[in-house]
Design an enzyme around this catalytic site. Sequence first.
Site, mmCIF file in Angstrom:
data_model
loop_
_atom_site.group_PDB
_atom_site.id
_atom_site.type_symbol
_atom_site.label_atom_id
_atom_site.label_comp_id
_atom_site.label_asym_id
_atom_site.label_seq_id
_atom_site.Cartn_x
_atom_site.Cartn_y
_atom_site.Cartn_z
ATOM 1 N N HIS A 9 0.824 -1.213 0.000
ATOM 2 C CA HIS A 9 0.000 0.000 0.000
ATOM 3 C C HIS A 9 0.857 1.262 0.000
ATOM 4 C CE1 HIS A 9 0.935 0.913 4.198
ATOM 5 N NE2 HIS A 9 0.792 -0.387 4.433
ATOM 6 N N GLN A 11 2.052 5.088 1.168
ATOM 7 C CA GLN A 11 2.376 5.593 2.508
ATOM 8 C C GLN A 11 1.106 5.857 3.311
ATOM 9 O OE1 GLN A 11 3.244 9.797 3.316
ATOM 10 N NE2 GLN A 11 5.278 9.175 4.006
ATOM 11 N N SER A 12 1.060 5.329 4.529
ATOM 12 C CA SER A 12 -0.082 5.584 5.409
ATOM 13 C C SER A 12 0.241 6.733 6.365
ATOM 14 C CB SER A 12 -0.423 4.335 6.220
ATOM 15 O OG SER A 12 0.524 4.130 7.254
ATOM 16 N N ASN A 15 2.670 5.471 8.811
ATOM 17 C CA ASN A 15 4.020 5.386 8.242
ATOM 18 C C ASN A 15 4.694 6.742 8.383
ATOM 19 O OD1 ASN A 15 2.946 3.334 5.459
ATOM 20 N ND2 ASN A 15 3.858 2.663 7.382
ATOM 21 N N GLU A 85 -1.759 -6.869 7.517
ATOM 22 C CA GLU A 85 -0.418 -6.676 8.042
ATOM 23 C C GLU A 85 -0.214 -7.531 9.282
ATOM 24 O OE1 GLU A 85 2.598 -6.360 8.013
ATOM 25 O OE2 GLU A 85 2.992 -4.218 7.704
ATOM 26 N N ARG A 86 1.028 -7.786 9.595
ATOM 27 C CA ARG A 86 1.377 -8.421 10.857
ATOM 28 C C ARG A 86 0.825 -7.598 12.018
ATOM 29 N NH1 ARG A 86 7.668 -8.287 12.947
ATOM 30 N NH2 ARG A 86 7.307 -9.041 15.074
ATOM 31 N N LYS A 96 7.750 4.505 17.035
ATOM 32 C CA LYS A 96 8.819 3.499 17.063
ATOM 33 C C LYS A 96 10.039 3.985 17.837
ATOM 34 C CE LYS A 96 7.245 1.431 12.744
ATOM 35 N NZ LYS A 96 7.520 1.180 11.320
ATOM 36 N N GLY A 156 3.606 -4.624 4.174
ATOM 37 C CA GLY A 156 5.013 -4.977 4.167
ATOM 38 C C GLY A 156 5.291 -6.392 4.645
ATOM 39 N N ASN A 157 4.680 -6.793 5.752
ATOM 40 C CA ASN A 157 5.005 -8.110 6.301
ATOM 41 C C ASN A 157 4.186 -9.242 5.698
ATOM 42 O OD1 ASN A 157 7.158 -7.846 8.409
ATOM 43 N ND2 ASN A 157 5.765 -6.241 9.091
#
Length: 211
Positions: A9, A11-12, A15, A85-86, A96, A156-157
Amino acid sequence: MAKLFLVRHGQSQWNLENRFTGWKDVDITELGEEEAQRAGQSLKDEQIDRAFTSKLVRAQHTLNIILDECGNTDIPVIMNEALNERSYGDLEGLNKAETAQNFGAEQVHIWRRSFDIAPPGGESLKDTYDRVIPYFESNIKPQLEQHKNVLIVAHGNSLRALIMYLEHLSPEEILKREIATGEPLTYVFDEQMNAVKLGRLTTHTSNEVIT
């Protein structure tokens, strides 16, 4: 031969804010929309017979933009949470960098980059693999075996898990693989369902055989 197109997807919002997103339903940004438009333009000359996506809005929104750009708005679209997603569990919504300060950078690195260690209340990449691959084998692979071209817009995952399967990568190899937002990856399957990975959809395309 059938083709499989994989797109992470655009950019969220999370993100952009450097937050753990996982199963939180966060939409894409203006940049994410532009990335989806570019992905659609790069796929415009490809025949797409089926599309699969997750139950999360950022993937669905990206897919809709891609299909609009391709002029393929009438193809069947299947949504399933197996492609989500994971899950990052208790980390979802947290910044993060701040999480690394609170729990220690080494611990957060283990949660993010180990194959089979899950964050609190969440999934490891192995857990994600264990739901993505059975779904692929039962629902998507049969379409490819019928020579239908398939587009998957996911995360991504979940895409990393699928790439691990397609390319026969080890846990160490797949954890080093980065997947850019909004950039299509293409695999071609022969009659024995062996995958050939094509380079990015640009004017200079290279082929890499996956054995």
